[in-house]
Design a protein around this motif. Structure first.
Motif, mmCIF file in Angstrom:
data_model
loop_
_atom_site.group_PDB
_atom_site.id
_atom_site.type_symbol
_atom_site.label_atom_id
_atom_site.label_comp_id
_atom_site.label_asym_id
_atom_site.label_seq_id
_atom_site.Cartn_x
_atom_site.Cartn_y
_atom_site.Cartn_z
ATOM 1 N N ASP A 194 35.039 -10.087 -10.509
ATOM 2 C CA ASP A 194 33.701 -9.747 -11.005
ATOM 3 C C ASP A 194 32.862 -11.000 -11.277
ATOM 4 O O ASP A 194 32.209 -11.114 -12.294
ATOM 5 N N TYR A 205 30.023 -12.165 -10.043
ATOM 6 C CA TYR A 205 28.586 -11.971 -10.242
ATOM 7 C C TYR A 205 28.296 -11.509 -11.670
ATOM 8 O O TYR A 205 27.346 -11.954 -12.292
ATOM 9 N N LYS A 206 29.137 -10.618 -12.171
ATOM 10 C CA LYS A 206 28.971 -10.107 -13.533
ATOM 11 C C LYS A 206 29.146 -11.245 -14.543
ATOM 12 O O LYS A 206 28.421 -11.328 -15.524
ATOM 13 N N SER A 207 30.100 -12.132 -14.293
ATOM 14 C CA SER A 207 30.340 -13.266 -15.179
ATOM 15 C C SER A 207 29.147 -14.217 -15.213
ATOM 16 O O SER A 207 28.770 -14.702 -16.277
ATOM 17 N N HIS A 228 26.049 -13.426 -14.640
ATOM 18 C CA HIS A 228 24.995 -12.713 -15.376
ATOM 19 C C HIS A 228 25.250 -12.799 -16.882
ATOM 20 O O HIS A 228 24.319 -13.032 -17.668
ATOM 21 N N MET A 229 26.527 -12.667 -17.297
ATOM 22 C CA MET A 229 26.872 -12.765 -18.719
ATOM 23 C C MET A 229 26.554 -14.161 -19.247
ATOM 24 O O MET A 229 25.996 -14.312 -20.326
ATOM 25 N N ASN A 249 22.934 -14.560 -19.755
ATOM 26 C CA ASN A 249 22.494 -13.801 -20.936
ATOM 27 C C ASN A 249 22.852 -14.517 -22.233
ATOM 28 O O ASN A 249 22.064 -14.517 -23.178
ATOM 29 N N LYS A 262 24.818 -21.604 -9.072
ATOM 30 C CA LYS A 262 25.388 -20.251 -9.044
ATOM 31 C C LYS A 262 26.190 -20.046 -7.755
ATOM 32 O O LYS A 262 27.297 -19.504 -7.782
ATOM 33 N N GLU A 307 33.873 -19.358 -18.746
ATOM 34 C CA GLU A 307 33.485 -18.512 -19.876
ATOM 35 C C GLU A 307 34.203 -18.943 -21.164
ATOM 36 O O GLU A 307 33.580 -19.030 -22.218
#
Length: 187
Positions: free
Chosen positions: A24, A26-28, A30-31, A34, A45, A93
């Motif tokens: 995931d 792309y989701k990471s 985006h997180m 944010n 990216k 992350e």
């Protein structure tokens, strides 16, 4: 990602060290955007998606714009590896969570530098999109700004700074002592 950047990365990334990317990714990204309230540079990216969590080949180094406290007398610095969207110690992350209070909201860690220091990307204000070296030896200051050194004006410029470099090893033969085992001397 432009061809010039991609070509440079294929020359400097150690492909023998395989890093598994999270599914995931792309989701990471985006997180992460944010958490900081930013839009990361598109080349960075793309790098995270394709090369994040990778390591630089041996004897590939860069020359920083500003000399850091650990810059070798030859003017070159090196890095350990880039953080990425991975399931290991180089997971960006978890590194962000570890250093967010120290670095504040103007810098985000992107790579592991020698001796516990970090390479960071600027994400706000005058620091935005530039690459910095964060020296951890000094006391923390508001937004981590006091102990940062400019490495490159963009992520692409940073990658293009990497070049093969062999450090000279000056060995003084007078400083070498040999100790032989007594059993060896009997023969």
């Amino acid at each position: 990602m432009n061809q010039k950047l991609k070509s440079a990365l294929t020359k400097i990334i150690d492909t023998e060290i395989v890093v598994s990317q999270k599914k995931d990714a792309y989701k990471s990204i985006h997180m992460i955007e944010n958490v900081y309230g930013v839009d990361l540079p598109s080349d960075y990216k793309e790098f995270l998606l394709e090369y994040g969590g990778s390591f630089i080949k041996d004897n590939i180094m860069y020359k920083p714009i500003e000399i850091t406290p650990i810059t070798h007398k030859d003017g070159f610095d090196s890095i350990g590896g880039f953080y990425g969207i991975t399931d290991d110690n180089y997971n960006i992350e978890s590194v962000i969570k570890t250093y967010k209070d120290v670095l504040g909201k103007v810098l985000m860690p992107i790579a592991d530098a020698d001796g516990g220091d970090l390479l960071c990307i600027g994400i706000k204000g005058q620091y935005k999109d530039k690459i910095y070296y964060w020296h951890h030896e000094g006391e923390a200051s508001k937004d981590g700004k006091e102990y940062v050194y400019l490495i490159a004006n963009s992520f692409e410029e940073f990658i293009l700074k990497f070049t093969p470099h062999q450090r000279e090893q000056n060995v003084n033969l007078d400083d070498i002592e040999l100790f032989l085992d007594e059993d060896l001397l009997k023969d």
